[in-house]
Design an enzyme around this catalytic site. Structure first.
Site, PDB file in Angstrom:
ATOM      1  N   SER A 156     146.399  82.603   9.053  1.00  0.00           N
ATOM      2  CA  SER A 156     145.695  83.369   8.014  1.00  0.00           C
ATOM      3  C   SER A 156     144.532  84.203   8.511  1.00  0.00           C
ATOM      4  O   SER A 156     143.462  84.240   7.890  1.00  0.00           O
ATOM      5  CB  SER A 156     145.199  82.447   6.906  1.00  0.00           C
ATOM      6  OG  SER A 156     146.279  81.900   6.260  1.00  0.00           O
ATOM      7  N   GLY A 196     148.957  86.834  13.689  1.00  0.00           N
ATOM      8  CA  GLY A 196     150.408  86.622  13.655  1.00  0.00           C
ATOM      9  C   GLY A 196     150.806  85.189  13.984  1.00  0.00           C
ATOM     10  O   GLY A 196     151.976  84.904  14.210  1.00  0.00           O
ATOM     11  N   ALA A 197     149.828  84.273  14.009  1.00  0.00           N
ATOM     12  CA  ALA A 197     150.140  82.882  14.348  1.00  0.00           C
ATOM     13  C   ALA A 197     150.326  82.021  13.106  1.00  0.00           C
ATOM     14  O   ALA A 197     150.507  80.817  13.198  1.00  0.00           O
ATOM     15  CB  ALA A 197     149.035  82.297  15.224  1.00  0.00           C
ATOM     16  N   ASP A 240     152.897  77.793  -3.322  1.00  0.00           N
ATOM     17  CA  ASP A 240     151.751  78.408  -4.041  1.00  0.00           C
ATOM     18  C   ASP A 240     152.197  79.490  -5.020  1.00  0.00           C
ATOM     19  O   ASP A 240     151.735  79.543  -6.157  1.00  0.00           O
ATOM     20  CB  ASP A 240     150.649  78.887  -3.080  1.00  0.00           C
ATOM     21  CG  ASP A 240     151.047  79.972  -2.098  1.00  0.00           C
ATOM     22  OD1 ASP A 240     152.254  80.290  -1.986  1.00  0.00           O
ATOM     23  OD2 ASP A 240     150.133  80.497  -1.428  1.00  0.00           O
ATOM     24  N   SER A 274     144.555  87.310   8.306  1.00  0.00           N
ATOM     25  CA  SER A 274     144.385  88.401   7.334  1.00  0.00           C
ATOM     26  C   SER A 274     143.571  87.948   6.127  1.00  0.00           C
ATOM     27  O   SER A 274     142.681  88.669   5.675  1.00  0.00           O
ATOM     28  CB  SER A 274     145.739  88.975   6.907  1.00  0.00           C
ATOM     29  OG  SER A 274     146.685  87.954   6.740  1.00  0.00           O
ATOM     30  N   ASP A 328     145.902  80.861   0.973  1.00  0.00           N
ATOM     31  CA  ASP A 328     145.114  81.178   2.172  1.00  0.00           C
ATOM     32  C   ASP A 328     143.721  81.665   1.804  1.00  0.00           C
ATOM     33  O   ASP A 328     142.722  81.234   2.370  1.00  0.00           O
ATOM     34  CB  ASP A 328     145.830  82.258   2.996  1.00  0.00           C
ATOM     35  CG  ASP A 328     147.240  81.849   3.381  1.00  0.00           C
ATOM     36  OD1 ASP A 328     147.583  80.663   3.218  1.00  0.00           O
ATOM     37  OD2 ASP A 328     148.004  82.714   3.833  1.00  0.00           O
TER      38      ASP A 328
HETATM   39  C1  GLA Z   1     151.738  82.555   3.692  1.00  0.00           C
HETATM   40  C2  GLA Z   1     151.152  83.057   2.385  1.00  0.00           C
HETATM   41  C3  GLA Z   1     150.767  81.896   1.478  1.00  0.00           C
HETATM   42  C4  GLA Z   1     151.901  80.906   1.338  1.00  0.00           C
HETATM   43  C5  GLA Z   1     152.500  80.547   2.692  1.00  0.00           C
HETATM   44  C6  GLA Z   1     153.725  79.706   2.575  1.00  0.00           C
HETATM   45  O1  GLA Z   1     150.752  81.900   4.436  1.00  0.00           O
HETATM   46  O2  GLA Z   1     149.995  83.851   2.638  1.00  0.00           O
HETATM   47  O3  GLA Z   1     150.357  82.391   0.225  1.00  0.00           O
HETATM   48  O4  GLA Z   1     152.876  81.389   0.468  1.00  0.00           O
HETATM   49  O5  GLA Z   1     152.837  81.701   3.443  1.00  0.00           O
HETATM   50  O6  GLA Z   1     153.384  78.468   2.064  1.00  0.00           O
END
Ligand code: GLA
Length: 396
Positions: free
Chosen positions: A127, A123-124, A38, A129, A173
């Site tokens: 996403s 922390g898993a 991304d 956050s 995310d």
């Molecule tokens: C985390 C970041 C994303 C992406 C992934 C790896 O989740 O928040 O933006 O870069 O790592 O694909």
């Protein structure tokens, strides 16, 4: 994972703050394929999953911003005119980052009470956050009586995490937390933000296996990978002036310049170039319902993240190996930033429960760790919870 209904959140809110809140929710995500692409302006294929972060909000007239969470002990209280200019190192940073970003865009952020409840394991790599940022942004915007397109909400939240929290994450995310759709993956072009919804065949479950090893994004490794990609672009652009990001680089171009690049930078670039192609192929195979080929691409993606991008870890590799040969399994890989967190596995629905049991036993045998396993389907993105949902008391 759900800790009570939205109804109980409304009740908790009135106990804590008196008054009736409006409640917003935003989901976590699982990325099916397209990892570390991304922030290279590339392609990703994530789904939102049915674990949400809920933010209950109501306005205050005393100019304060008061934040409380049902998952963490501390309450934070700030003067809205004088918010901390730098992160505090706590969960409130995601809320403060969004508030600061809205203010930075010239909006007047009002005093507010916020109560947060999360269902997404922290922390898993699912996403939690981004979900907190998105639900918070919707909450603040509703208090300001403003509606901005969800794509802009995603951008704003990404900026909050980049600038306030200090993790240089890409857009994936926050975008899928906003735009996810039930039973679909989101094929996103991270440069243009154009996207297509790709149906996930109904005979499939997304089985998410948590290694229980926590990952930490604001840690240096993620930002270091990003810097190595930027170095690659810098070196490649000497020979190919049109290149702005690794998204613009072909396999042939990269091979031609291999000798002029530090080996580690070449390997990082190679992962990104091949992974972008895998994402497009996987979307095509999902559409033609060729799940064995999607599965193979997921396994290739894992190997590349392990060997070229070096963001896997012993436990993630053990979890991927533990899936091998189980009935109904098409393929799987680490998902998210890496260094811990979860794997995602494509499994035939009827076999998903026995897959879950068997992989947990195998992983425990290999590592001594008892994993959490979640049998998921793709879910809808962020929204306001309906009055009836937010006030009906705990009927789960
Ligand atoms: C985390 C970041 C994303 C992406 C992934 C790896 O989740 O928040 O933006 O870069 O790592 O694909």
């Amino acid at each position: 994972m759900s800790k009570g209904s939205a109804g109980s959140l409304a009740e908790e809110f009135s106990r804590e703050f008196h008054g009736r809140p409006t409640i917003f929710r935003a989901p976590g995500r699982v990325n099916l394929i397209g990892e570390h692409t991304d922030y290279n302006d590339g392609f990703v294929l994530p789904s939102a999953i049915g674990f949400y972060t809920h933010v209950a909000v109501s306005p205050r007239s005393d100019g304060k911003l008061v934040l409380h969470s049902l998952d963490f002990p501390d309450t934070f209280e700030f003067n809205i005119q004088n918010l901390p200019p730098a992160k505090l190192g706590a969960w409130c940073d995601y809320v403060l980052g969004v508030a600061q970003e809205l203010a930075g865009q010239g909006r007047k952020v009002p005093g507010a009470s916020l109560l947060v409840r999360g269902e997404i394991p922290v922390g898993a790599g699912l996403s939690s956050s981004a979900a907190l940022e998105v639900a918070t942004a919707l909450a603040f915007l509703s208090l300001m009586g403003e509606a901005i397109p969800l794509k802009s909400v995603a951008r704003l939240c990404q900026k909050a995490e980049n600038e306030f929290v200090g993790a240089r994450v890409g857009i994936m995310d926050q975008f899928v937390s906003c735009m996810g759709r039930k039973d679909h993956a989101v094929l996103l072009d991270c440069r243009s933000l154009e996207f297509e919804l790709v149906p996930i065949p109904e005979q499939i479950k997304l089985v998410i296996c948590n290694t229980m090893v926590k990952h930490e994004l604001s840690g240096g490794e993620y930002n270091q990978r990003r810097a190595q990609c930027e170095e690659g672009v810098h070196l490649l652009s000497k020979s190919y002036p049109g290149i702005r990001a690794l998204r613009d680089v072909s396999g042939e171009q990269l091979e031609a310049q291999k000798a002029s690049m530090p080996p580690v930078v070449y390997e990082r670039c190679l992962h990104v170039v091949l992974e972008n192609q895998r994402v497009k192929d996987a979307a095509r195979f999902f559409r033609s319902r060729d799940l064995p080929r999607v599965g193979r691409l997921m396994k290739d993606s894992h190997a590349s993240l392990r060997d070229l991008y070096e963001v896997s870890c012993v436990e993630l590799d053990a979890m991927v190996e533990a899936a091998e040969g189980l009935p109904g399994y098409f393929g799987g890989r680490m998902t998210g930033g890496g260094f811990g967190g979860c794997t995602v596995n494509l499994v035939e629905s009827p076999q998903a429960p026995s897959f879950a049991e068997a992989i947990a036993a195998r992983y425990r045998k290999a590592t001594g760790i008892l994993p959490d396993i979640h049998i998921c389907s793709a879910a809808d993105g962020a929204d306001a919870e309906k009055e009836s949902e937010s006030l009906s008391s705990s009927k789960v």
